[in-house]
Scaffold this motif. Structure first.
Motif, PDB file in Angstrom:
ATOM      1  N   MET A   1       1.021  -1.326   0.052  1.00 34.82           N
ATOM      2  CA  MET A   1       0.101  -0.027   0.115  1.00 34.82           C
ATOM      3  C   MET A   1       1.064   1.201  -0.040  1.00 34.82           C
ATOM      4  SD  MET A   1      -3.147   0.596   2.596  1.00 34.82           S
ATOM      5  CE  MET A   1      -4.609  -0.057   2.218  1.00 34.82           C
ATOM      6  N   ALA A   2       0.840   2.145  -1.360  1.00 34.09           N
ATOM      7  CA  ALA A   2       1.830   3.033  -1.128  1.00 34.09           C
ATOM      8  C   ALA A   2       0.946   4.598  -0.015  1.00 34.09           C
ATOM      9  CB  ALA A   2       1.827   3.737  -2.384  1.00 34.09           C
ATOM     10  N   ALA A   3       2.401   5.292   0.402  1.00 31.46           N
ATOM     11  CA  ALA A   3       1.612   6.052   1.427  1.00 31.46           C
ATOM     12  C   ALA A   3       0.961   7.437   0.406  1.00 31.46           C
ATOM     13  CB  ALA A   3       2.755   6.865   1.903  1.00 31.46           C
ATOM     14  N   SER A   4      -0.015   8.473   0.417  1.00 32.69           N
ATOM     15  CA  SER A   4      -0.491   8.795  -0.061  1.00 32.69           C
ATOM     16  C   SER A   4       0.764  10.705  -0.690  1.00 32.69           C
ATOM     17  CB  SER A   4      -1.340   9.658   1.163  1.00 32.69           C
ATOM     18  OG  SER A   4      -2.096  11.100   0.593  1.00 32.69           O
TER      19      SER A   4
ATOM     20  N   GLY B   1       2.814  -1.066  10.858  1.00 32.57           N
ATOM     21  CA  GLY B   1       2.443   0.540  10.348  1.00 32.57           C
ATOM     22  C   GLY B   1       3.726   1.039  10.892  1.00 32.57           C
ATOM     23  N   LEU B   2       4.616   1.013  11.273  1.00 34.48           N
ATOM     24  CA  LEU B   2       5.528   1.376  11.207  1.00 34.48           C
ATOM     25  C   LEU B   2       6.754   1.289  10.512  1.00 34.48           C
ATOM     26  CD1 LEU B   2       6.514   1.010  15.480  1.00 34.48           C
ATOM     27  CD2 LEU B   2       5.557   3.042  13.962  1.00 34.48           C
ATOM     28  N   VAL B   3       7.007   0.165   9.694  1.00 35.01           N
ATOM     29  CA  VAL B   3       8.559  -0.517   8.934  1.00 35.01           C
ATOM     30  C   VAL B   3       7.298  -0.177   7.640  1.00 35.01           C
ATOM     31  CG1 VAL B   3       9.180  -2.092  10.409  1.00 35.01           C
ATOM     32  CG2 VAL B   3       7.394  -3.101   9.202  1.00 35.01           C
ATOM     33  N   ALA B   4       6.256   0.003   7.541  1.00 40.17           N
ATOM     34  CA  ALA B   4       5.357  -0.130   6.120  1.00 40.17           C
ATOM     35  C   ALA B   4       5.187   1.769   5.480  1.00 40.17           C
ATOM     36  CB  ALA B   4       3.984  -0.279   6.382  1.00 40.17           C
TER      37      ALA B   4
ATOM     38  N   PRO C   1       7.105   4.918   3.806  1.00 38.97           N
ATOM     39  CA  PRO C   1       8.343   5.124   3.561  1.00 38.97           C
ATOM     40  C   PRO C   1       9.053   6.239   4.307  1.00 38.97           C
ATOM     41  CG  PRO C   1       6.611   6.729   1.796  1.00 38.97           C
ATOM     42  CD  PRO C   1       5.572   5.439   3.383  1.00 38.97           C
ATOM     43  N   LYS C   2       9.990   6.520   4.278  1.00 34.90           N
ATOM     44  CA  LYS C   2      11.137   6.876   4.963  1.00 34.90           C
ATOM     45  C   LYS C   2      10.797   8.220   4.421  1.00 34.90           C
ATOM     46  CE  LYS C   2      16.323   8.029   5.385  1.00 34.90           C
ATOM     47  NZ  LYS C   2      17.571   7.259   4.469  1.00 34.90           N
ATOM     48  N   GLY C   3      10.820   8.996   5.261  1.00 37.16           N
ATOM     49  CA  GLY C   3      10.558  10.885   5.577  1.00 37.16           C
ATOM     50  C   GLY C   3       9.341  10.654   5.804  1.00 37.16           C
ATOM     51  N   ALA C   4       8.312   9.739   5.852  1.00 36.44           N
ATOM     52  CA  ALA C   4       6.916   9.875   6.514  1.00 36.44           C
ATOM     53  C   ALA C   4       7.002  10.266   7.890  1.00 36.44           C
ATOM     54  CB  ALA C   4       6.121   9.154   5.458  1.00 36.44           C
ATOM     55  N   VAL C   5       5.334  11.201   8.054  1.00 37.37           N
ATOM     56  CA  VAL C   5       4.954  10.901   9.246  1.00 37.37           C
ATOM     57  C   VAL C   5       3.532  10.657   9.469  1.00 37.37           C
ATOM     58  CG1 VAL C   5       6.671  13.276   9.603  1.00 37.37           C
ATOM     59  CG2 VAL C   5       5.023  13.691   8.182  1.00 37.37           C
ATOM     60  N   GLY C   6       3.871  10.931  10.865  1.00 35.76           N
ATOM     61  CA  GLY C   6       1.508   9.969  10.162  1.00 35.76           C
ATOM     62  C   GLY C   6       1.027  11.795  11.437  1.00 35.76           C
ATOM     63  N   ASP C   7       1.052  13.084  11.272  1.00 33.83           N
ATOM     64  CA  ASP C   7       0.621  13.259  11.904  1.00 33.83           C
ATOM     65  C   ASP C   7      -0.747  13.926  12.192  1.00 33.83           C
ATOM     66  OD1 ASP C   7       1.172  15.326  10.117  1.00 33.83           O
ATOM     67  OD2 ASP C   7       1.932  16.963  11.243  1.00 33.83           O
TER      68      ASP C   7
ATOM     69  N   SER D   1       1.835   9.878   6.060  1.00 34.40           N
ATOM     70  CA  SER D   1       1.021   8.131   6.004  1.00 34.40           C
ATOM     71  C   SER D   1       0.074   7.570   7.082  1.00 34.40           C
ATOM     72  CB  SER D   1       2.823   7.631   6.384  1.00 34.40           C
ATOM     73  OG  SER D   1       2.452   6.153   6.818  1.00 34.40           O
ATOM     74  N   GLY D   2      -0.690   7.382   6.595  1.00 38.42           N
ATOM     75  CA  GLY D   2      -1.602   6.882   7.380  1.00 38.42           C
ATOM     76  C   GLY D   2      -1.859   5.756   7.847  1.00 38.42           C
ATOM     77  N   TRP D   3      -0.724   4.535   7.907  1.00 37.29           N
ATOM     78  CA  TRP D   3      -0.207   4.112   8.422  1.00 37.29           C
ATOM     79  C   TRP D   3       0.077   4.400   9.712  1.00 37.29           C
ATOM     80  CZ3 TRP D   3      -0.964  -0.998   8.473  1.00 37.29           C
ATOM     81  CH2 TRP D   3      -2.298  -2.057   7.909  1.00 37.29           C
TER      82      TRP D   3
END
Length: 136
Positions: A1-4, A125-128, A130-136, A15-17
């Protein structure tokens, strides 16, 4: 599943994950804090059907779950705040809690299985993301 491709308020890709893993990490941490208090207060809670204590004594398990839960809550909040270090710390804490829950399968099979499933989702969710993504 790709990040938005949408940007978060902190500048990285959203990242929703990561948001899900952060929130679920907080929930699991709360459950573990409760489990720790129960182990400290209700001495017969962690008994197997054979009447034997799984490992260690009640105080040790109580303090283990209490400290692990508080750390998980803190790391979950840090994940939601976009802290990169929190992803690694969250995987490590979830892995330790996963091992602890496997130890409780004999005493509380349904609850331990539910907790294991939640911890696997936290790790994913933590490893899926992408690098640099945030979930705020």
């Amino acid at each position: 599943m790709a990040a938005s491709t949408a940007r978060s308020t902190t500048g990285g890709p959203y990242s929703g994950w990561l948001a899900y893993a952060g929130m679920l990490g907080i929930v699991v941490g709360i459950f573990n804090v409760i489990e720790g208090f129960v182990a400290l207060v209700k001495k017969d809670y962690f008994l197997t059907p054979g009447g034997e204590l799984l490992v260690f004594d009640y105080n040790t398990w109580g303090w283990f779950w209490l400290i692990a839960g508080l750390l998980q809550i803190g790391v979950g909040l840090a994940v939601l705040a976009g802290q990169t270090w929190a992803r690694v710390a969250g995987v490590v804490l979830a892995g330790l809690a996963l091992i602890g829950q496997f130890a409780f399968l004999d005493a509380h099979p349904v609850w331990a299985t539910i907790n294991i499933a939640m911890l696997v989702l936290v790790i994913y969710g933590l490893v899926a993301a992408p690098k640099g993504a945030v979930g705020d």
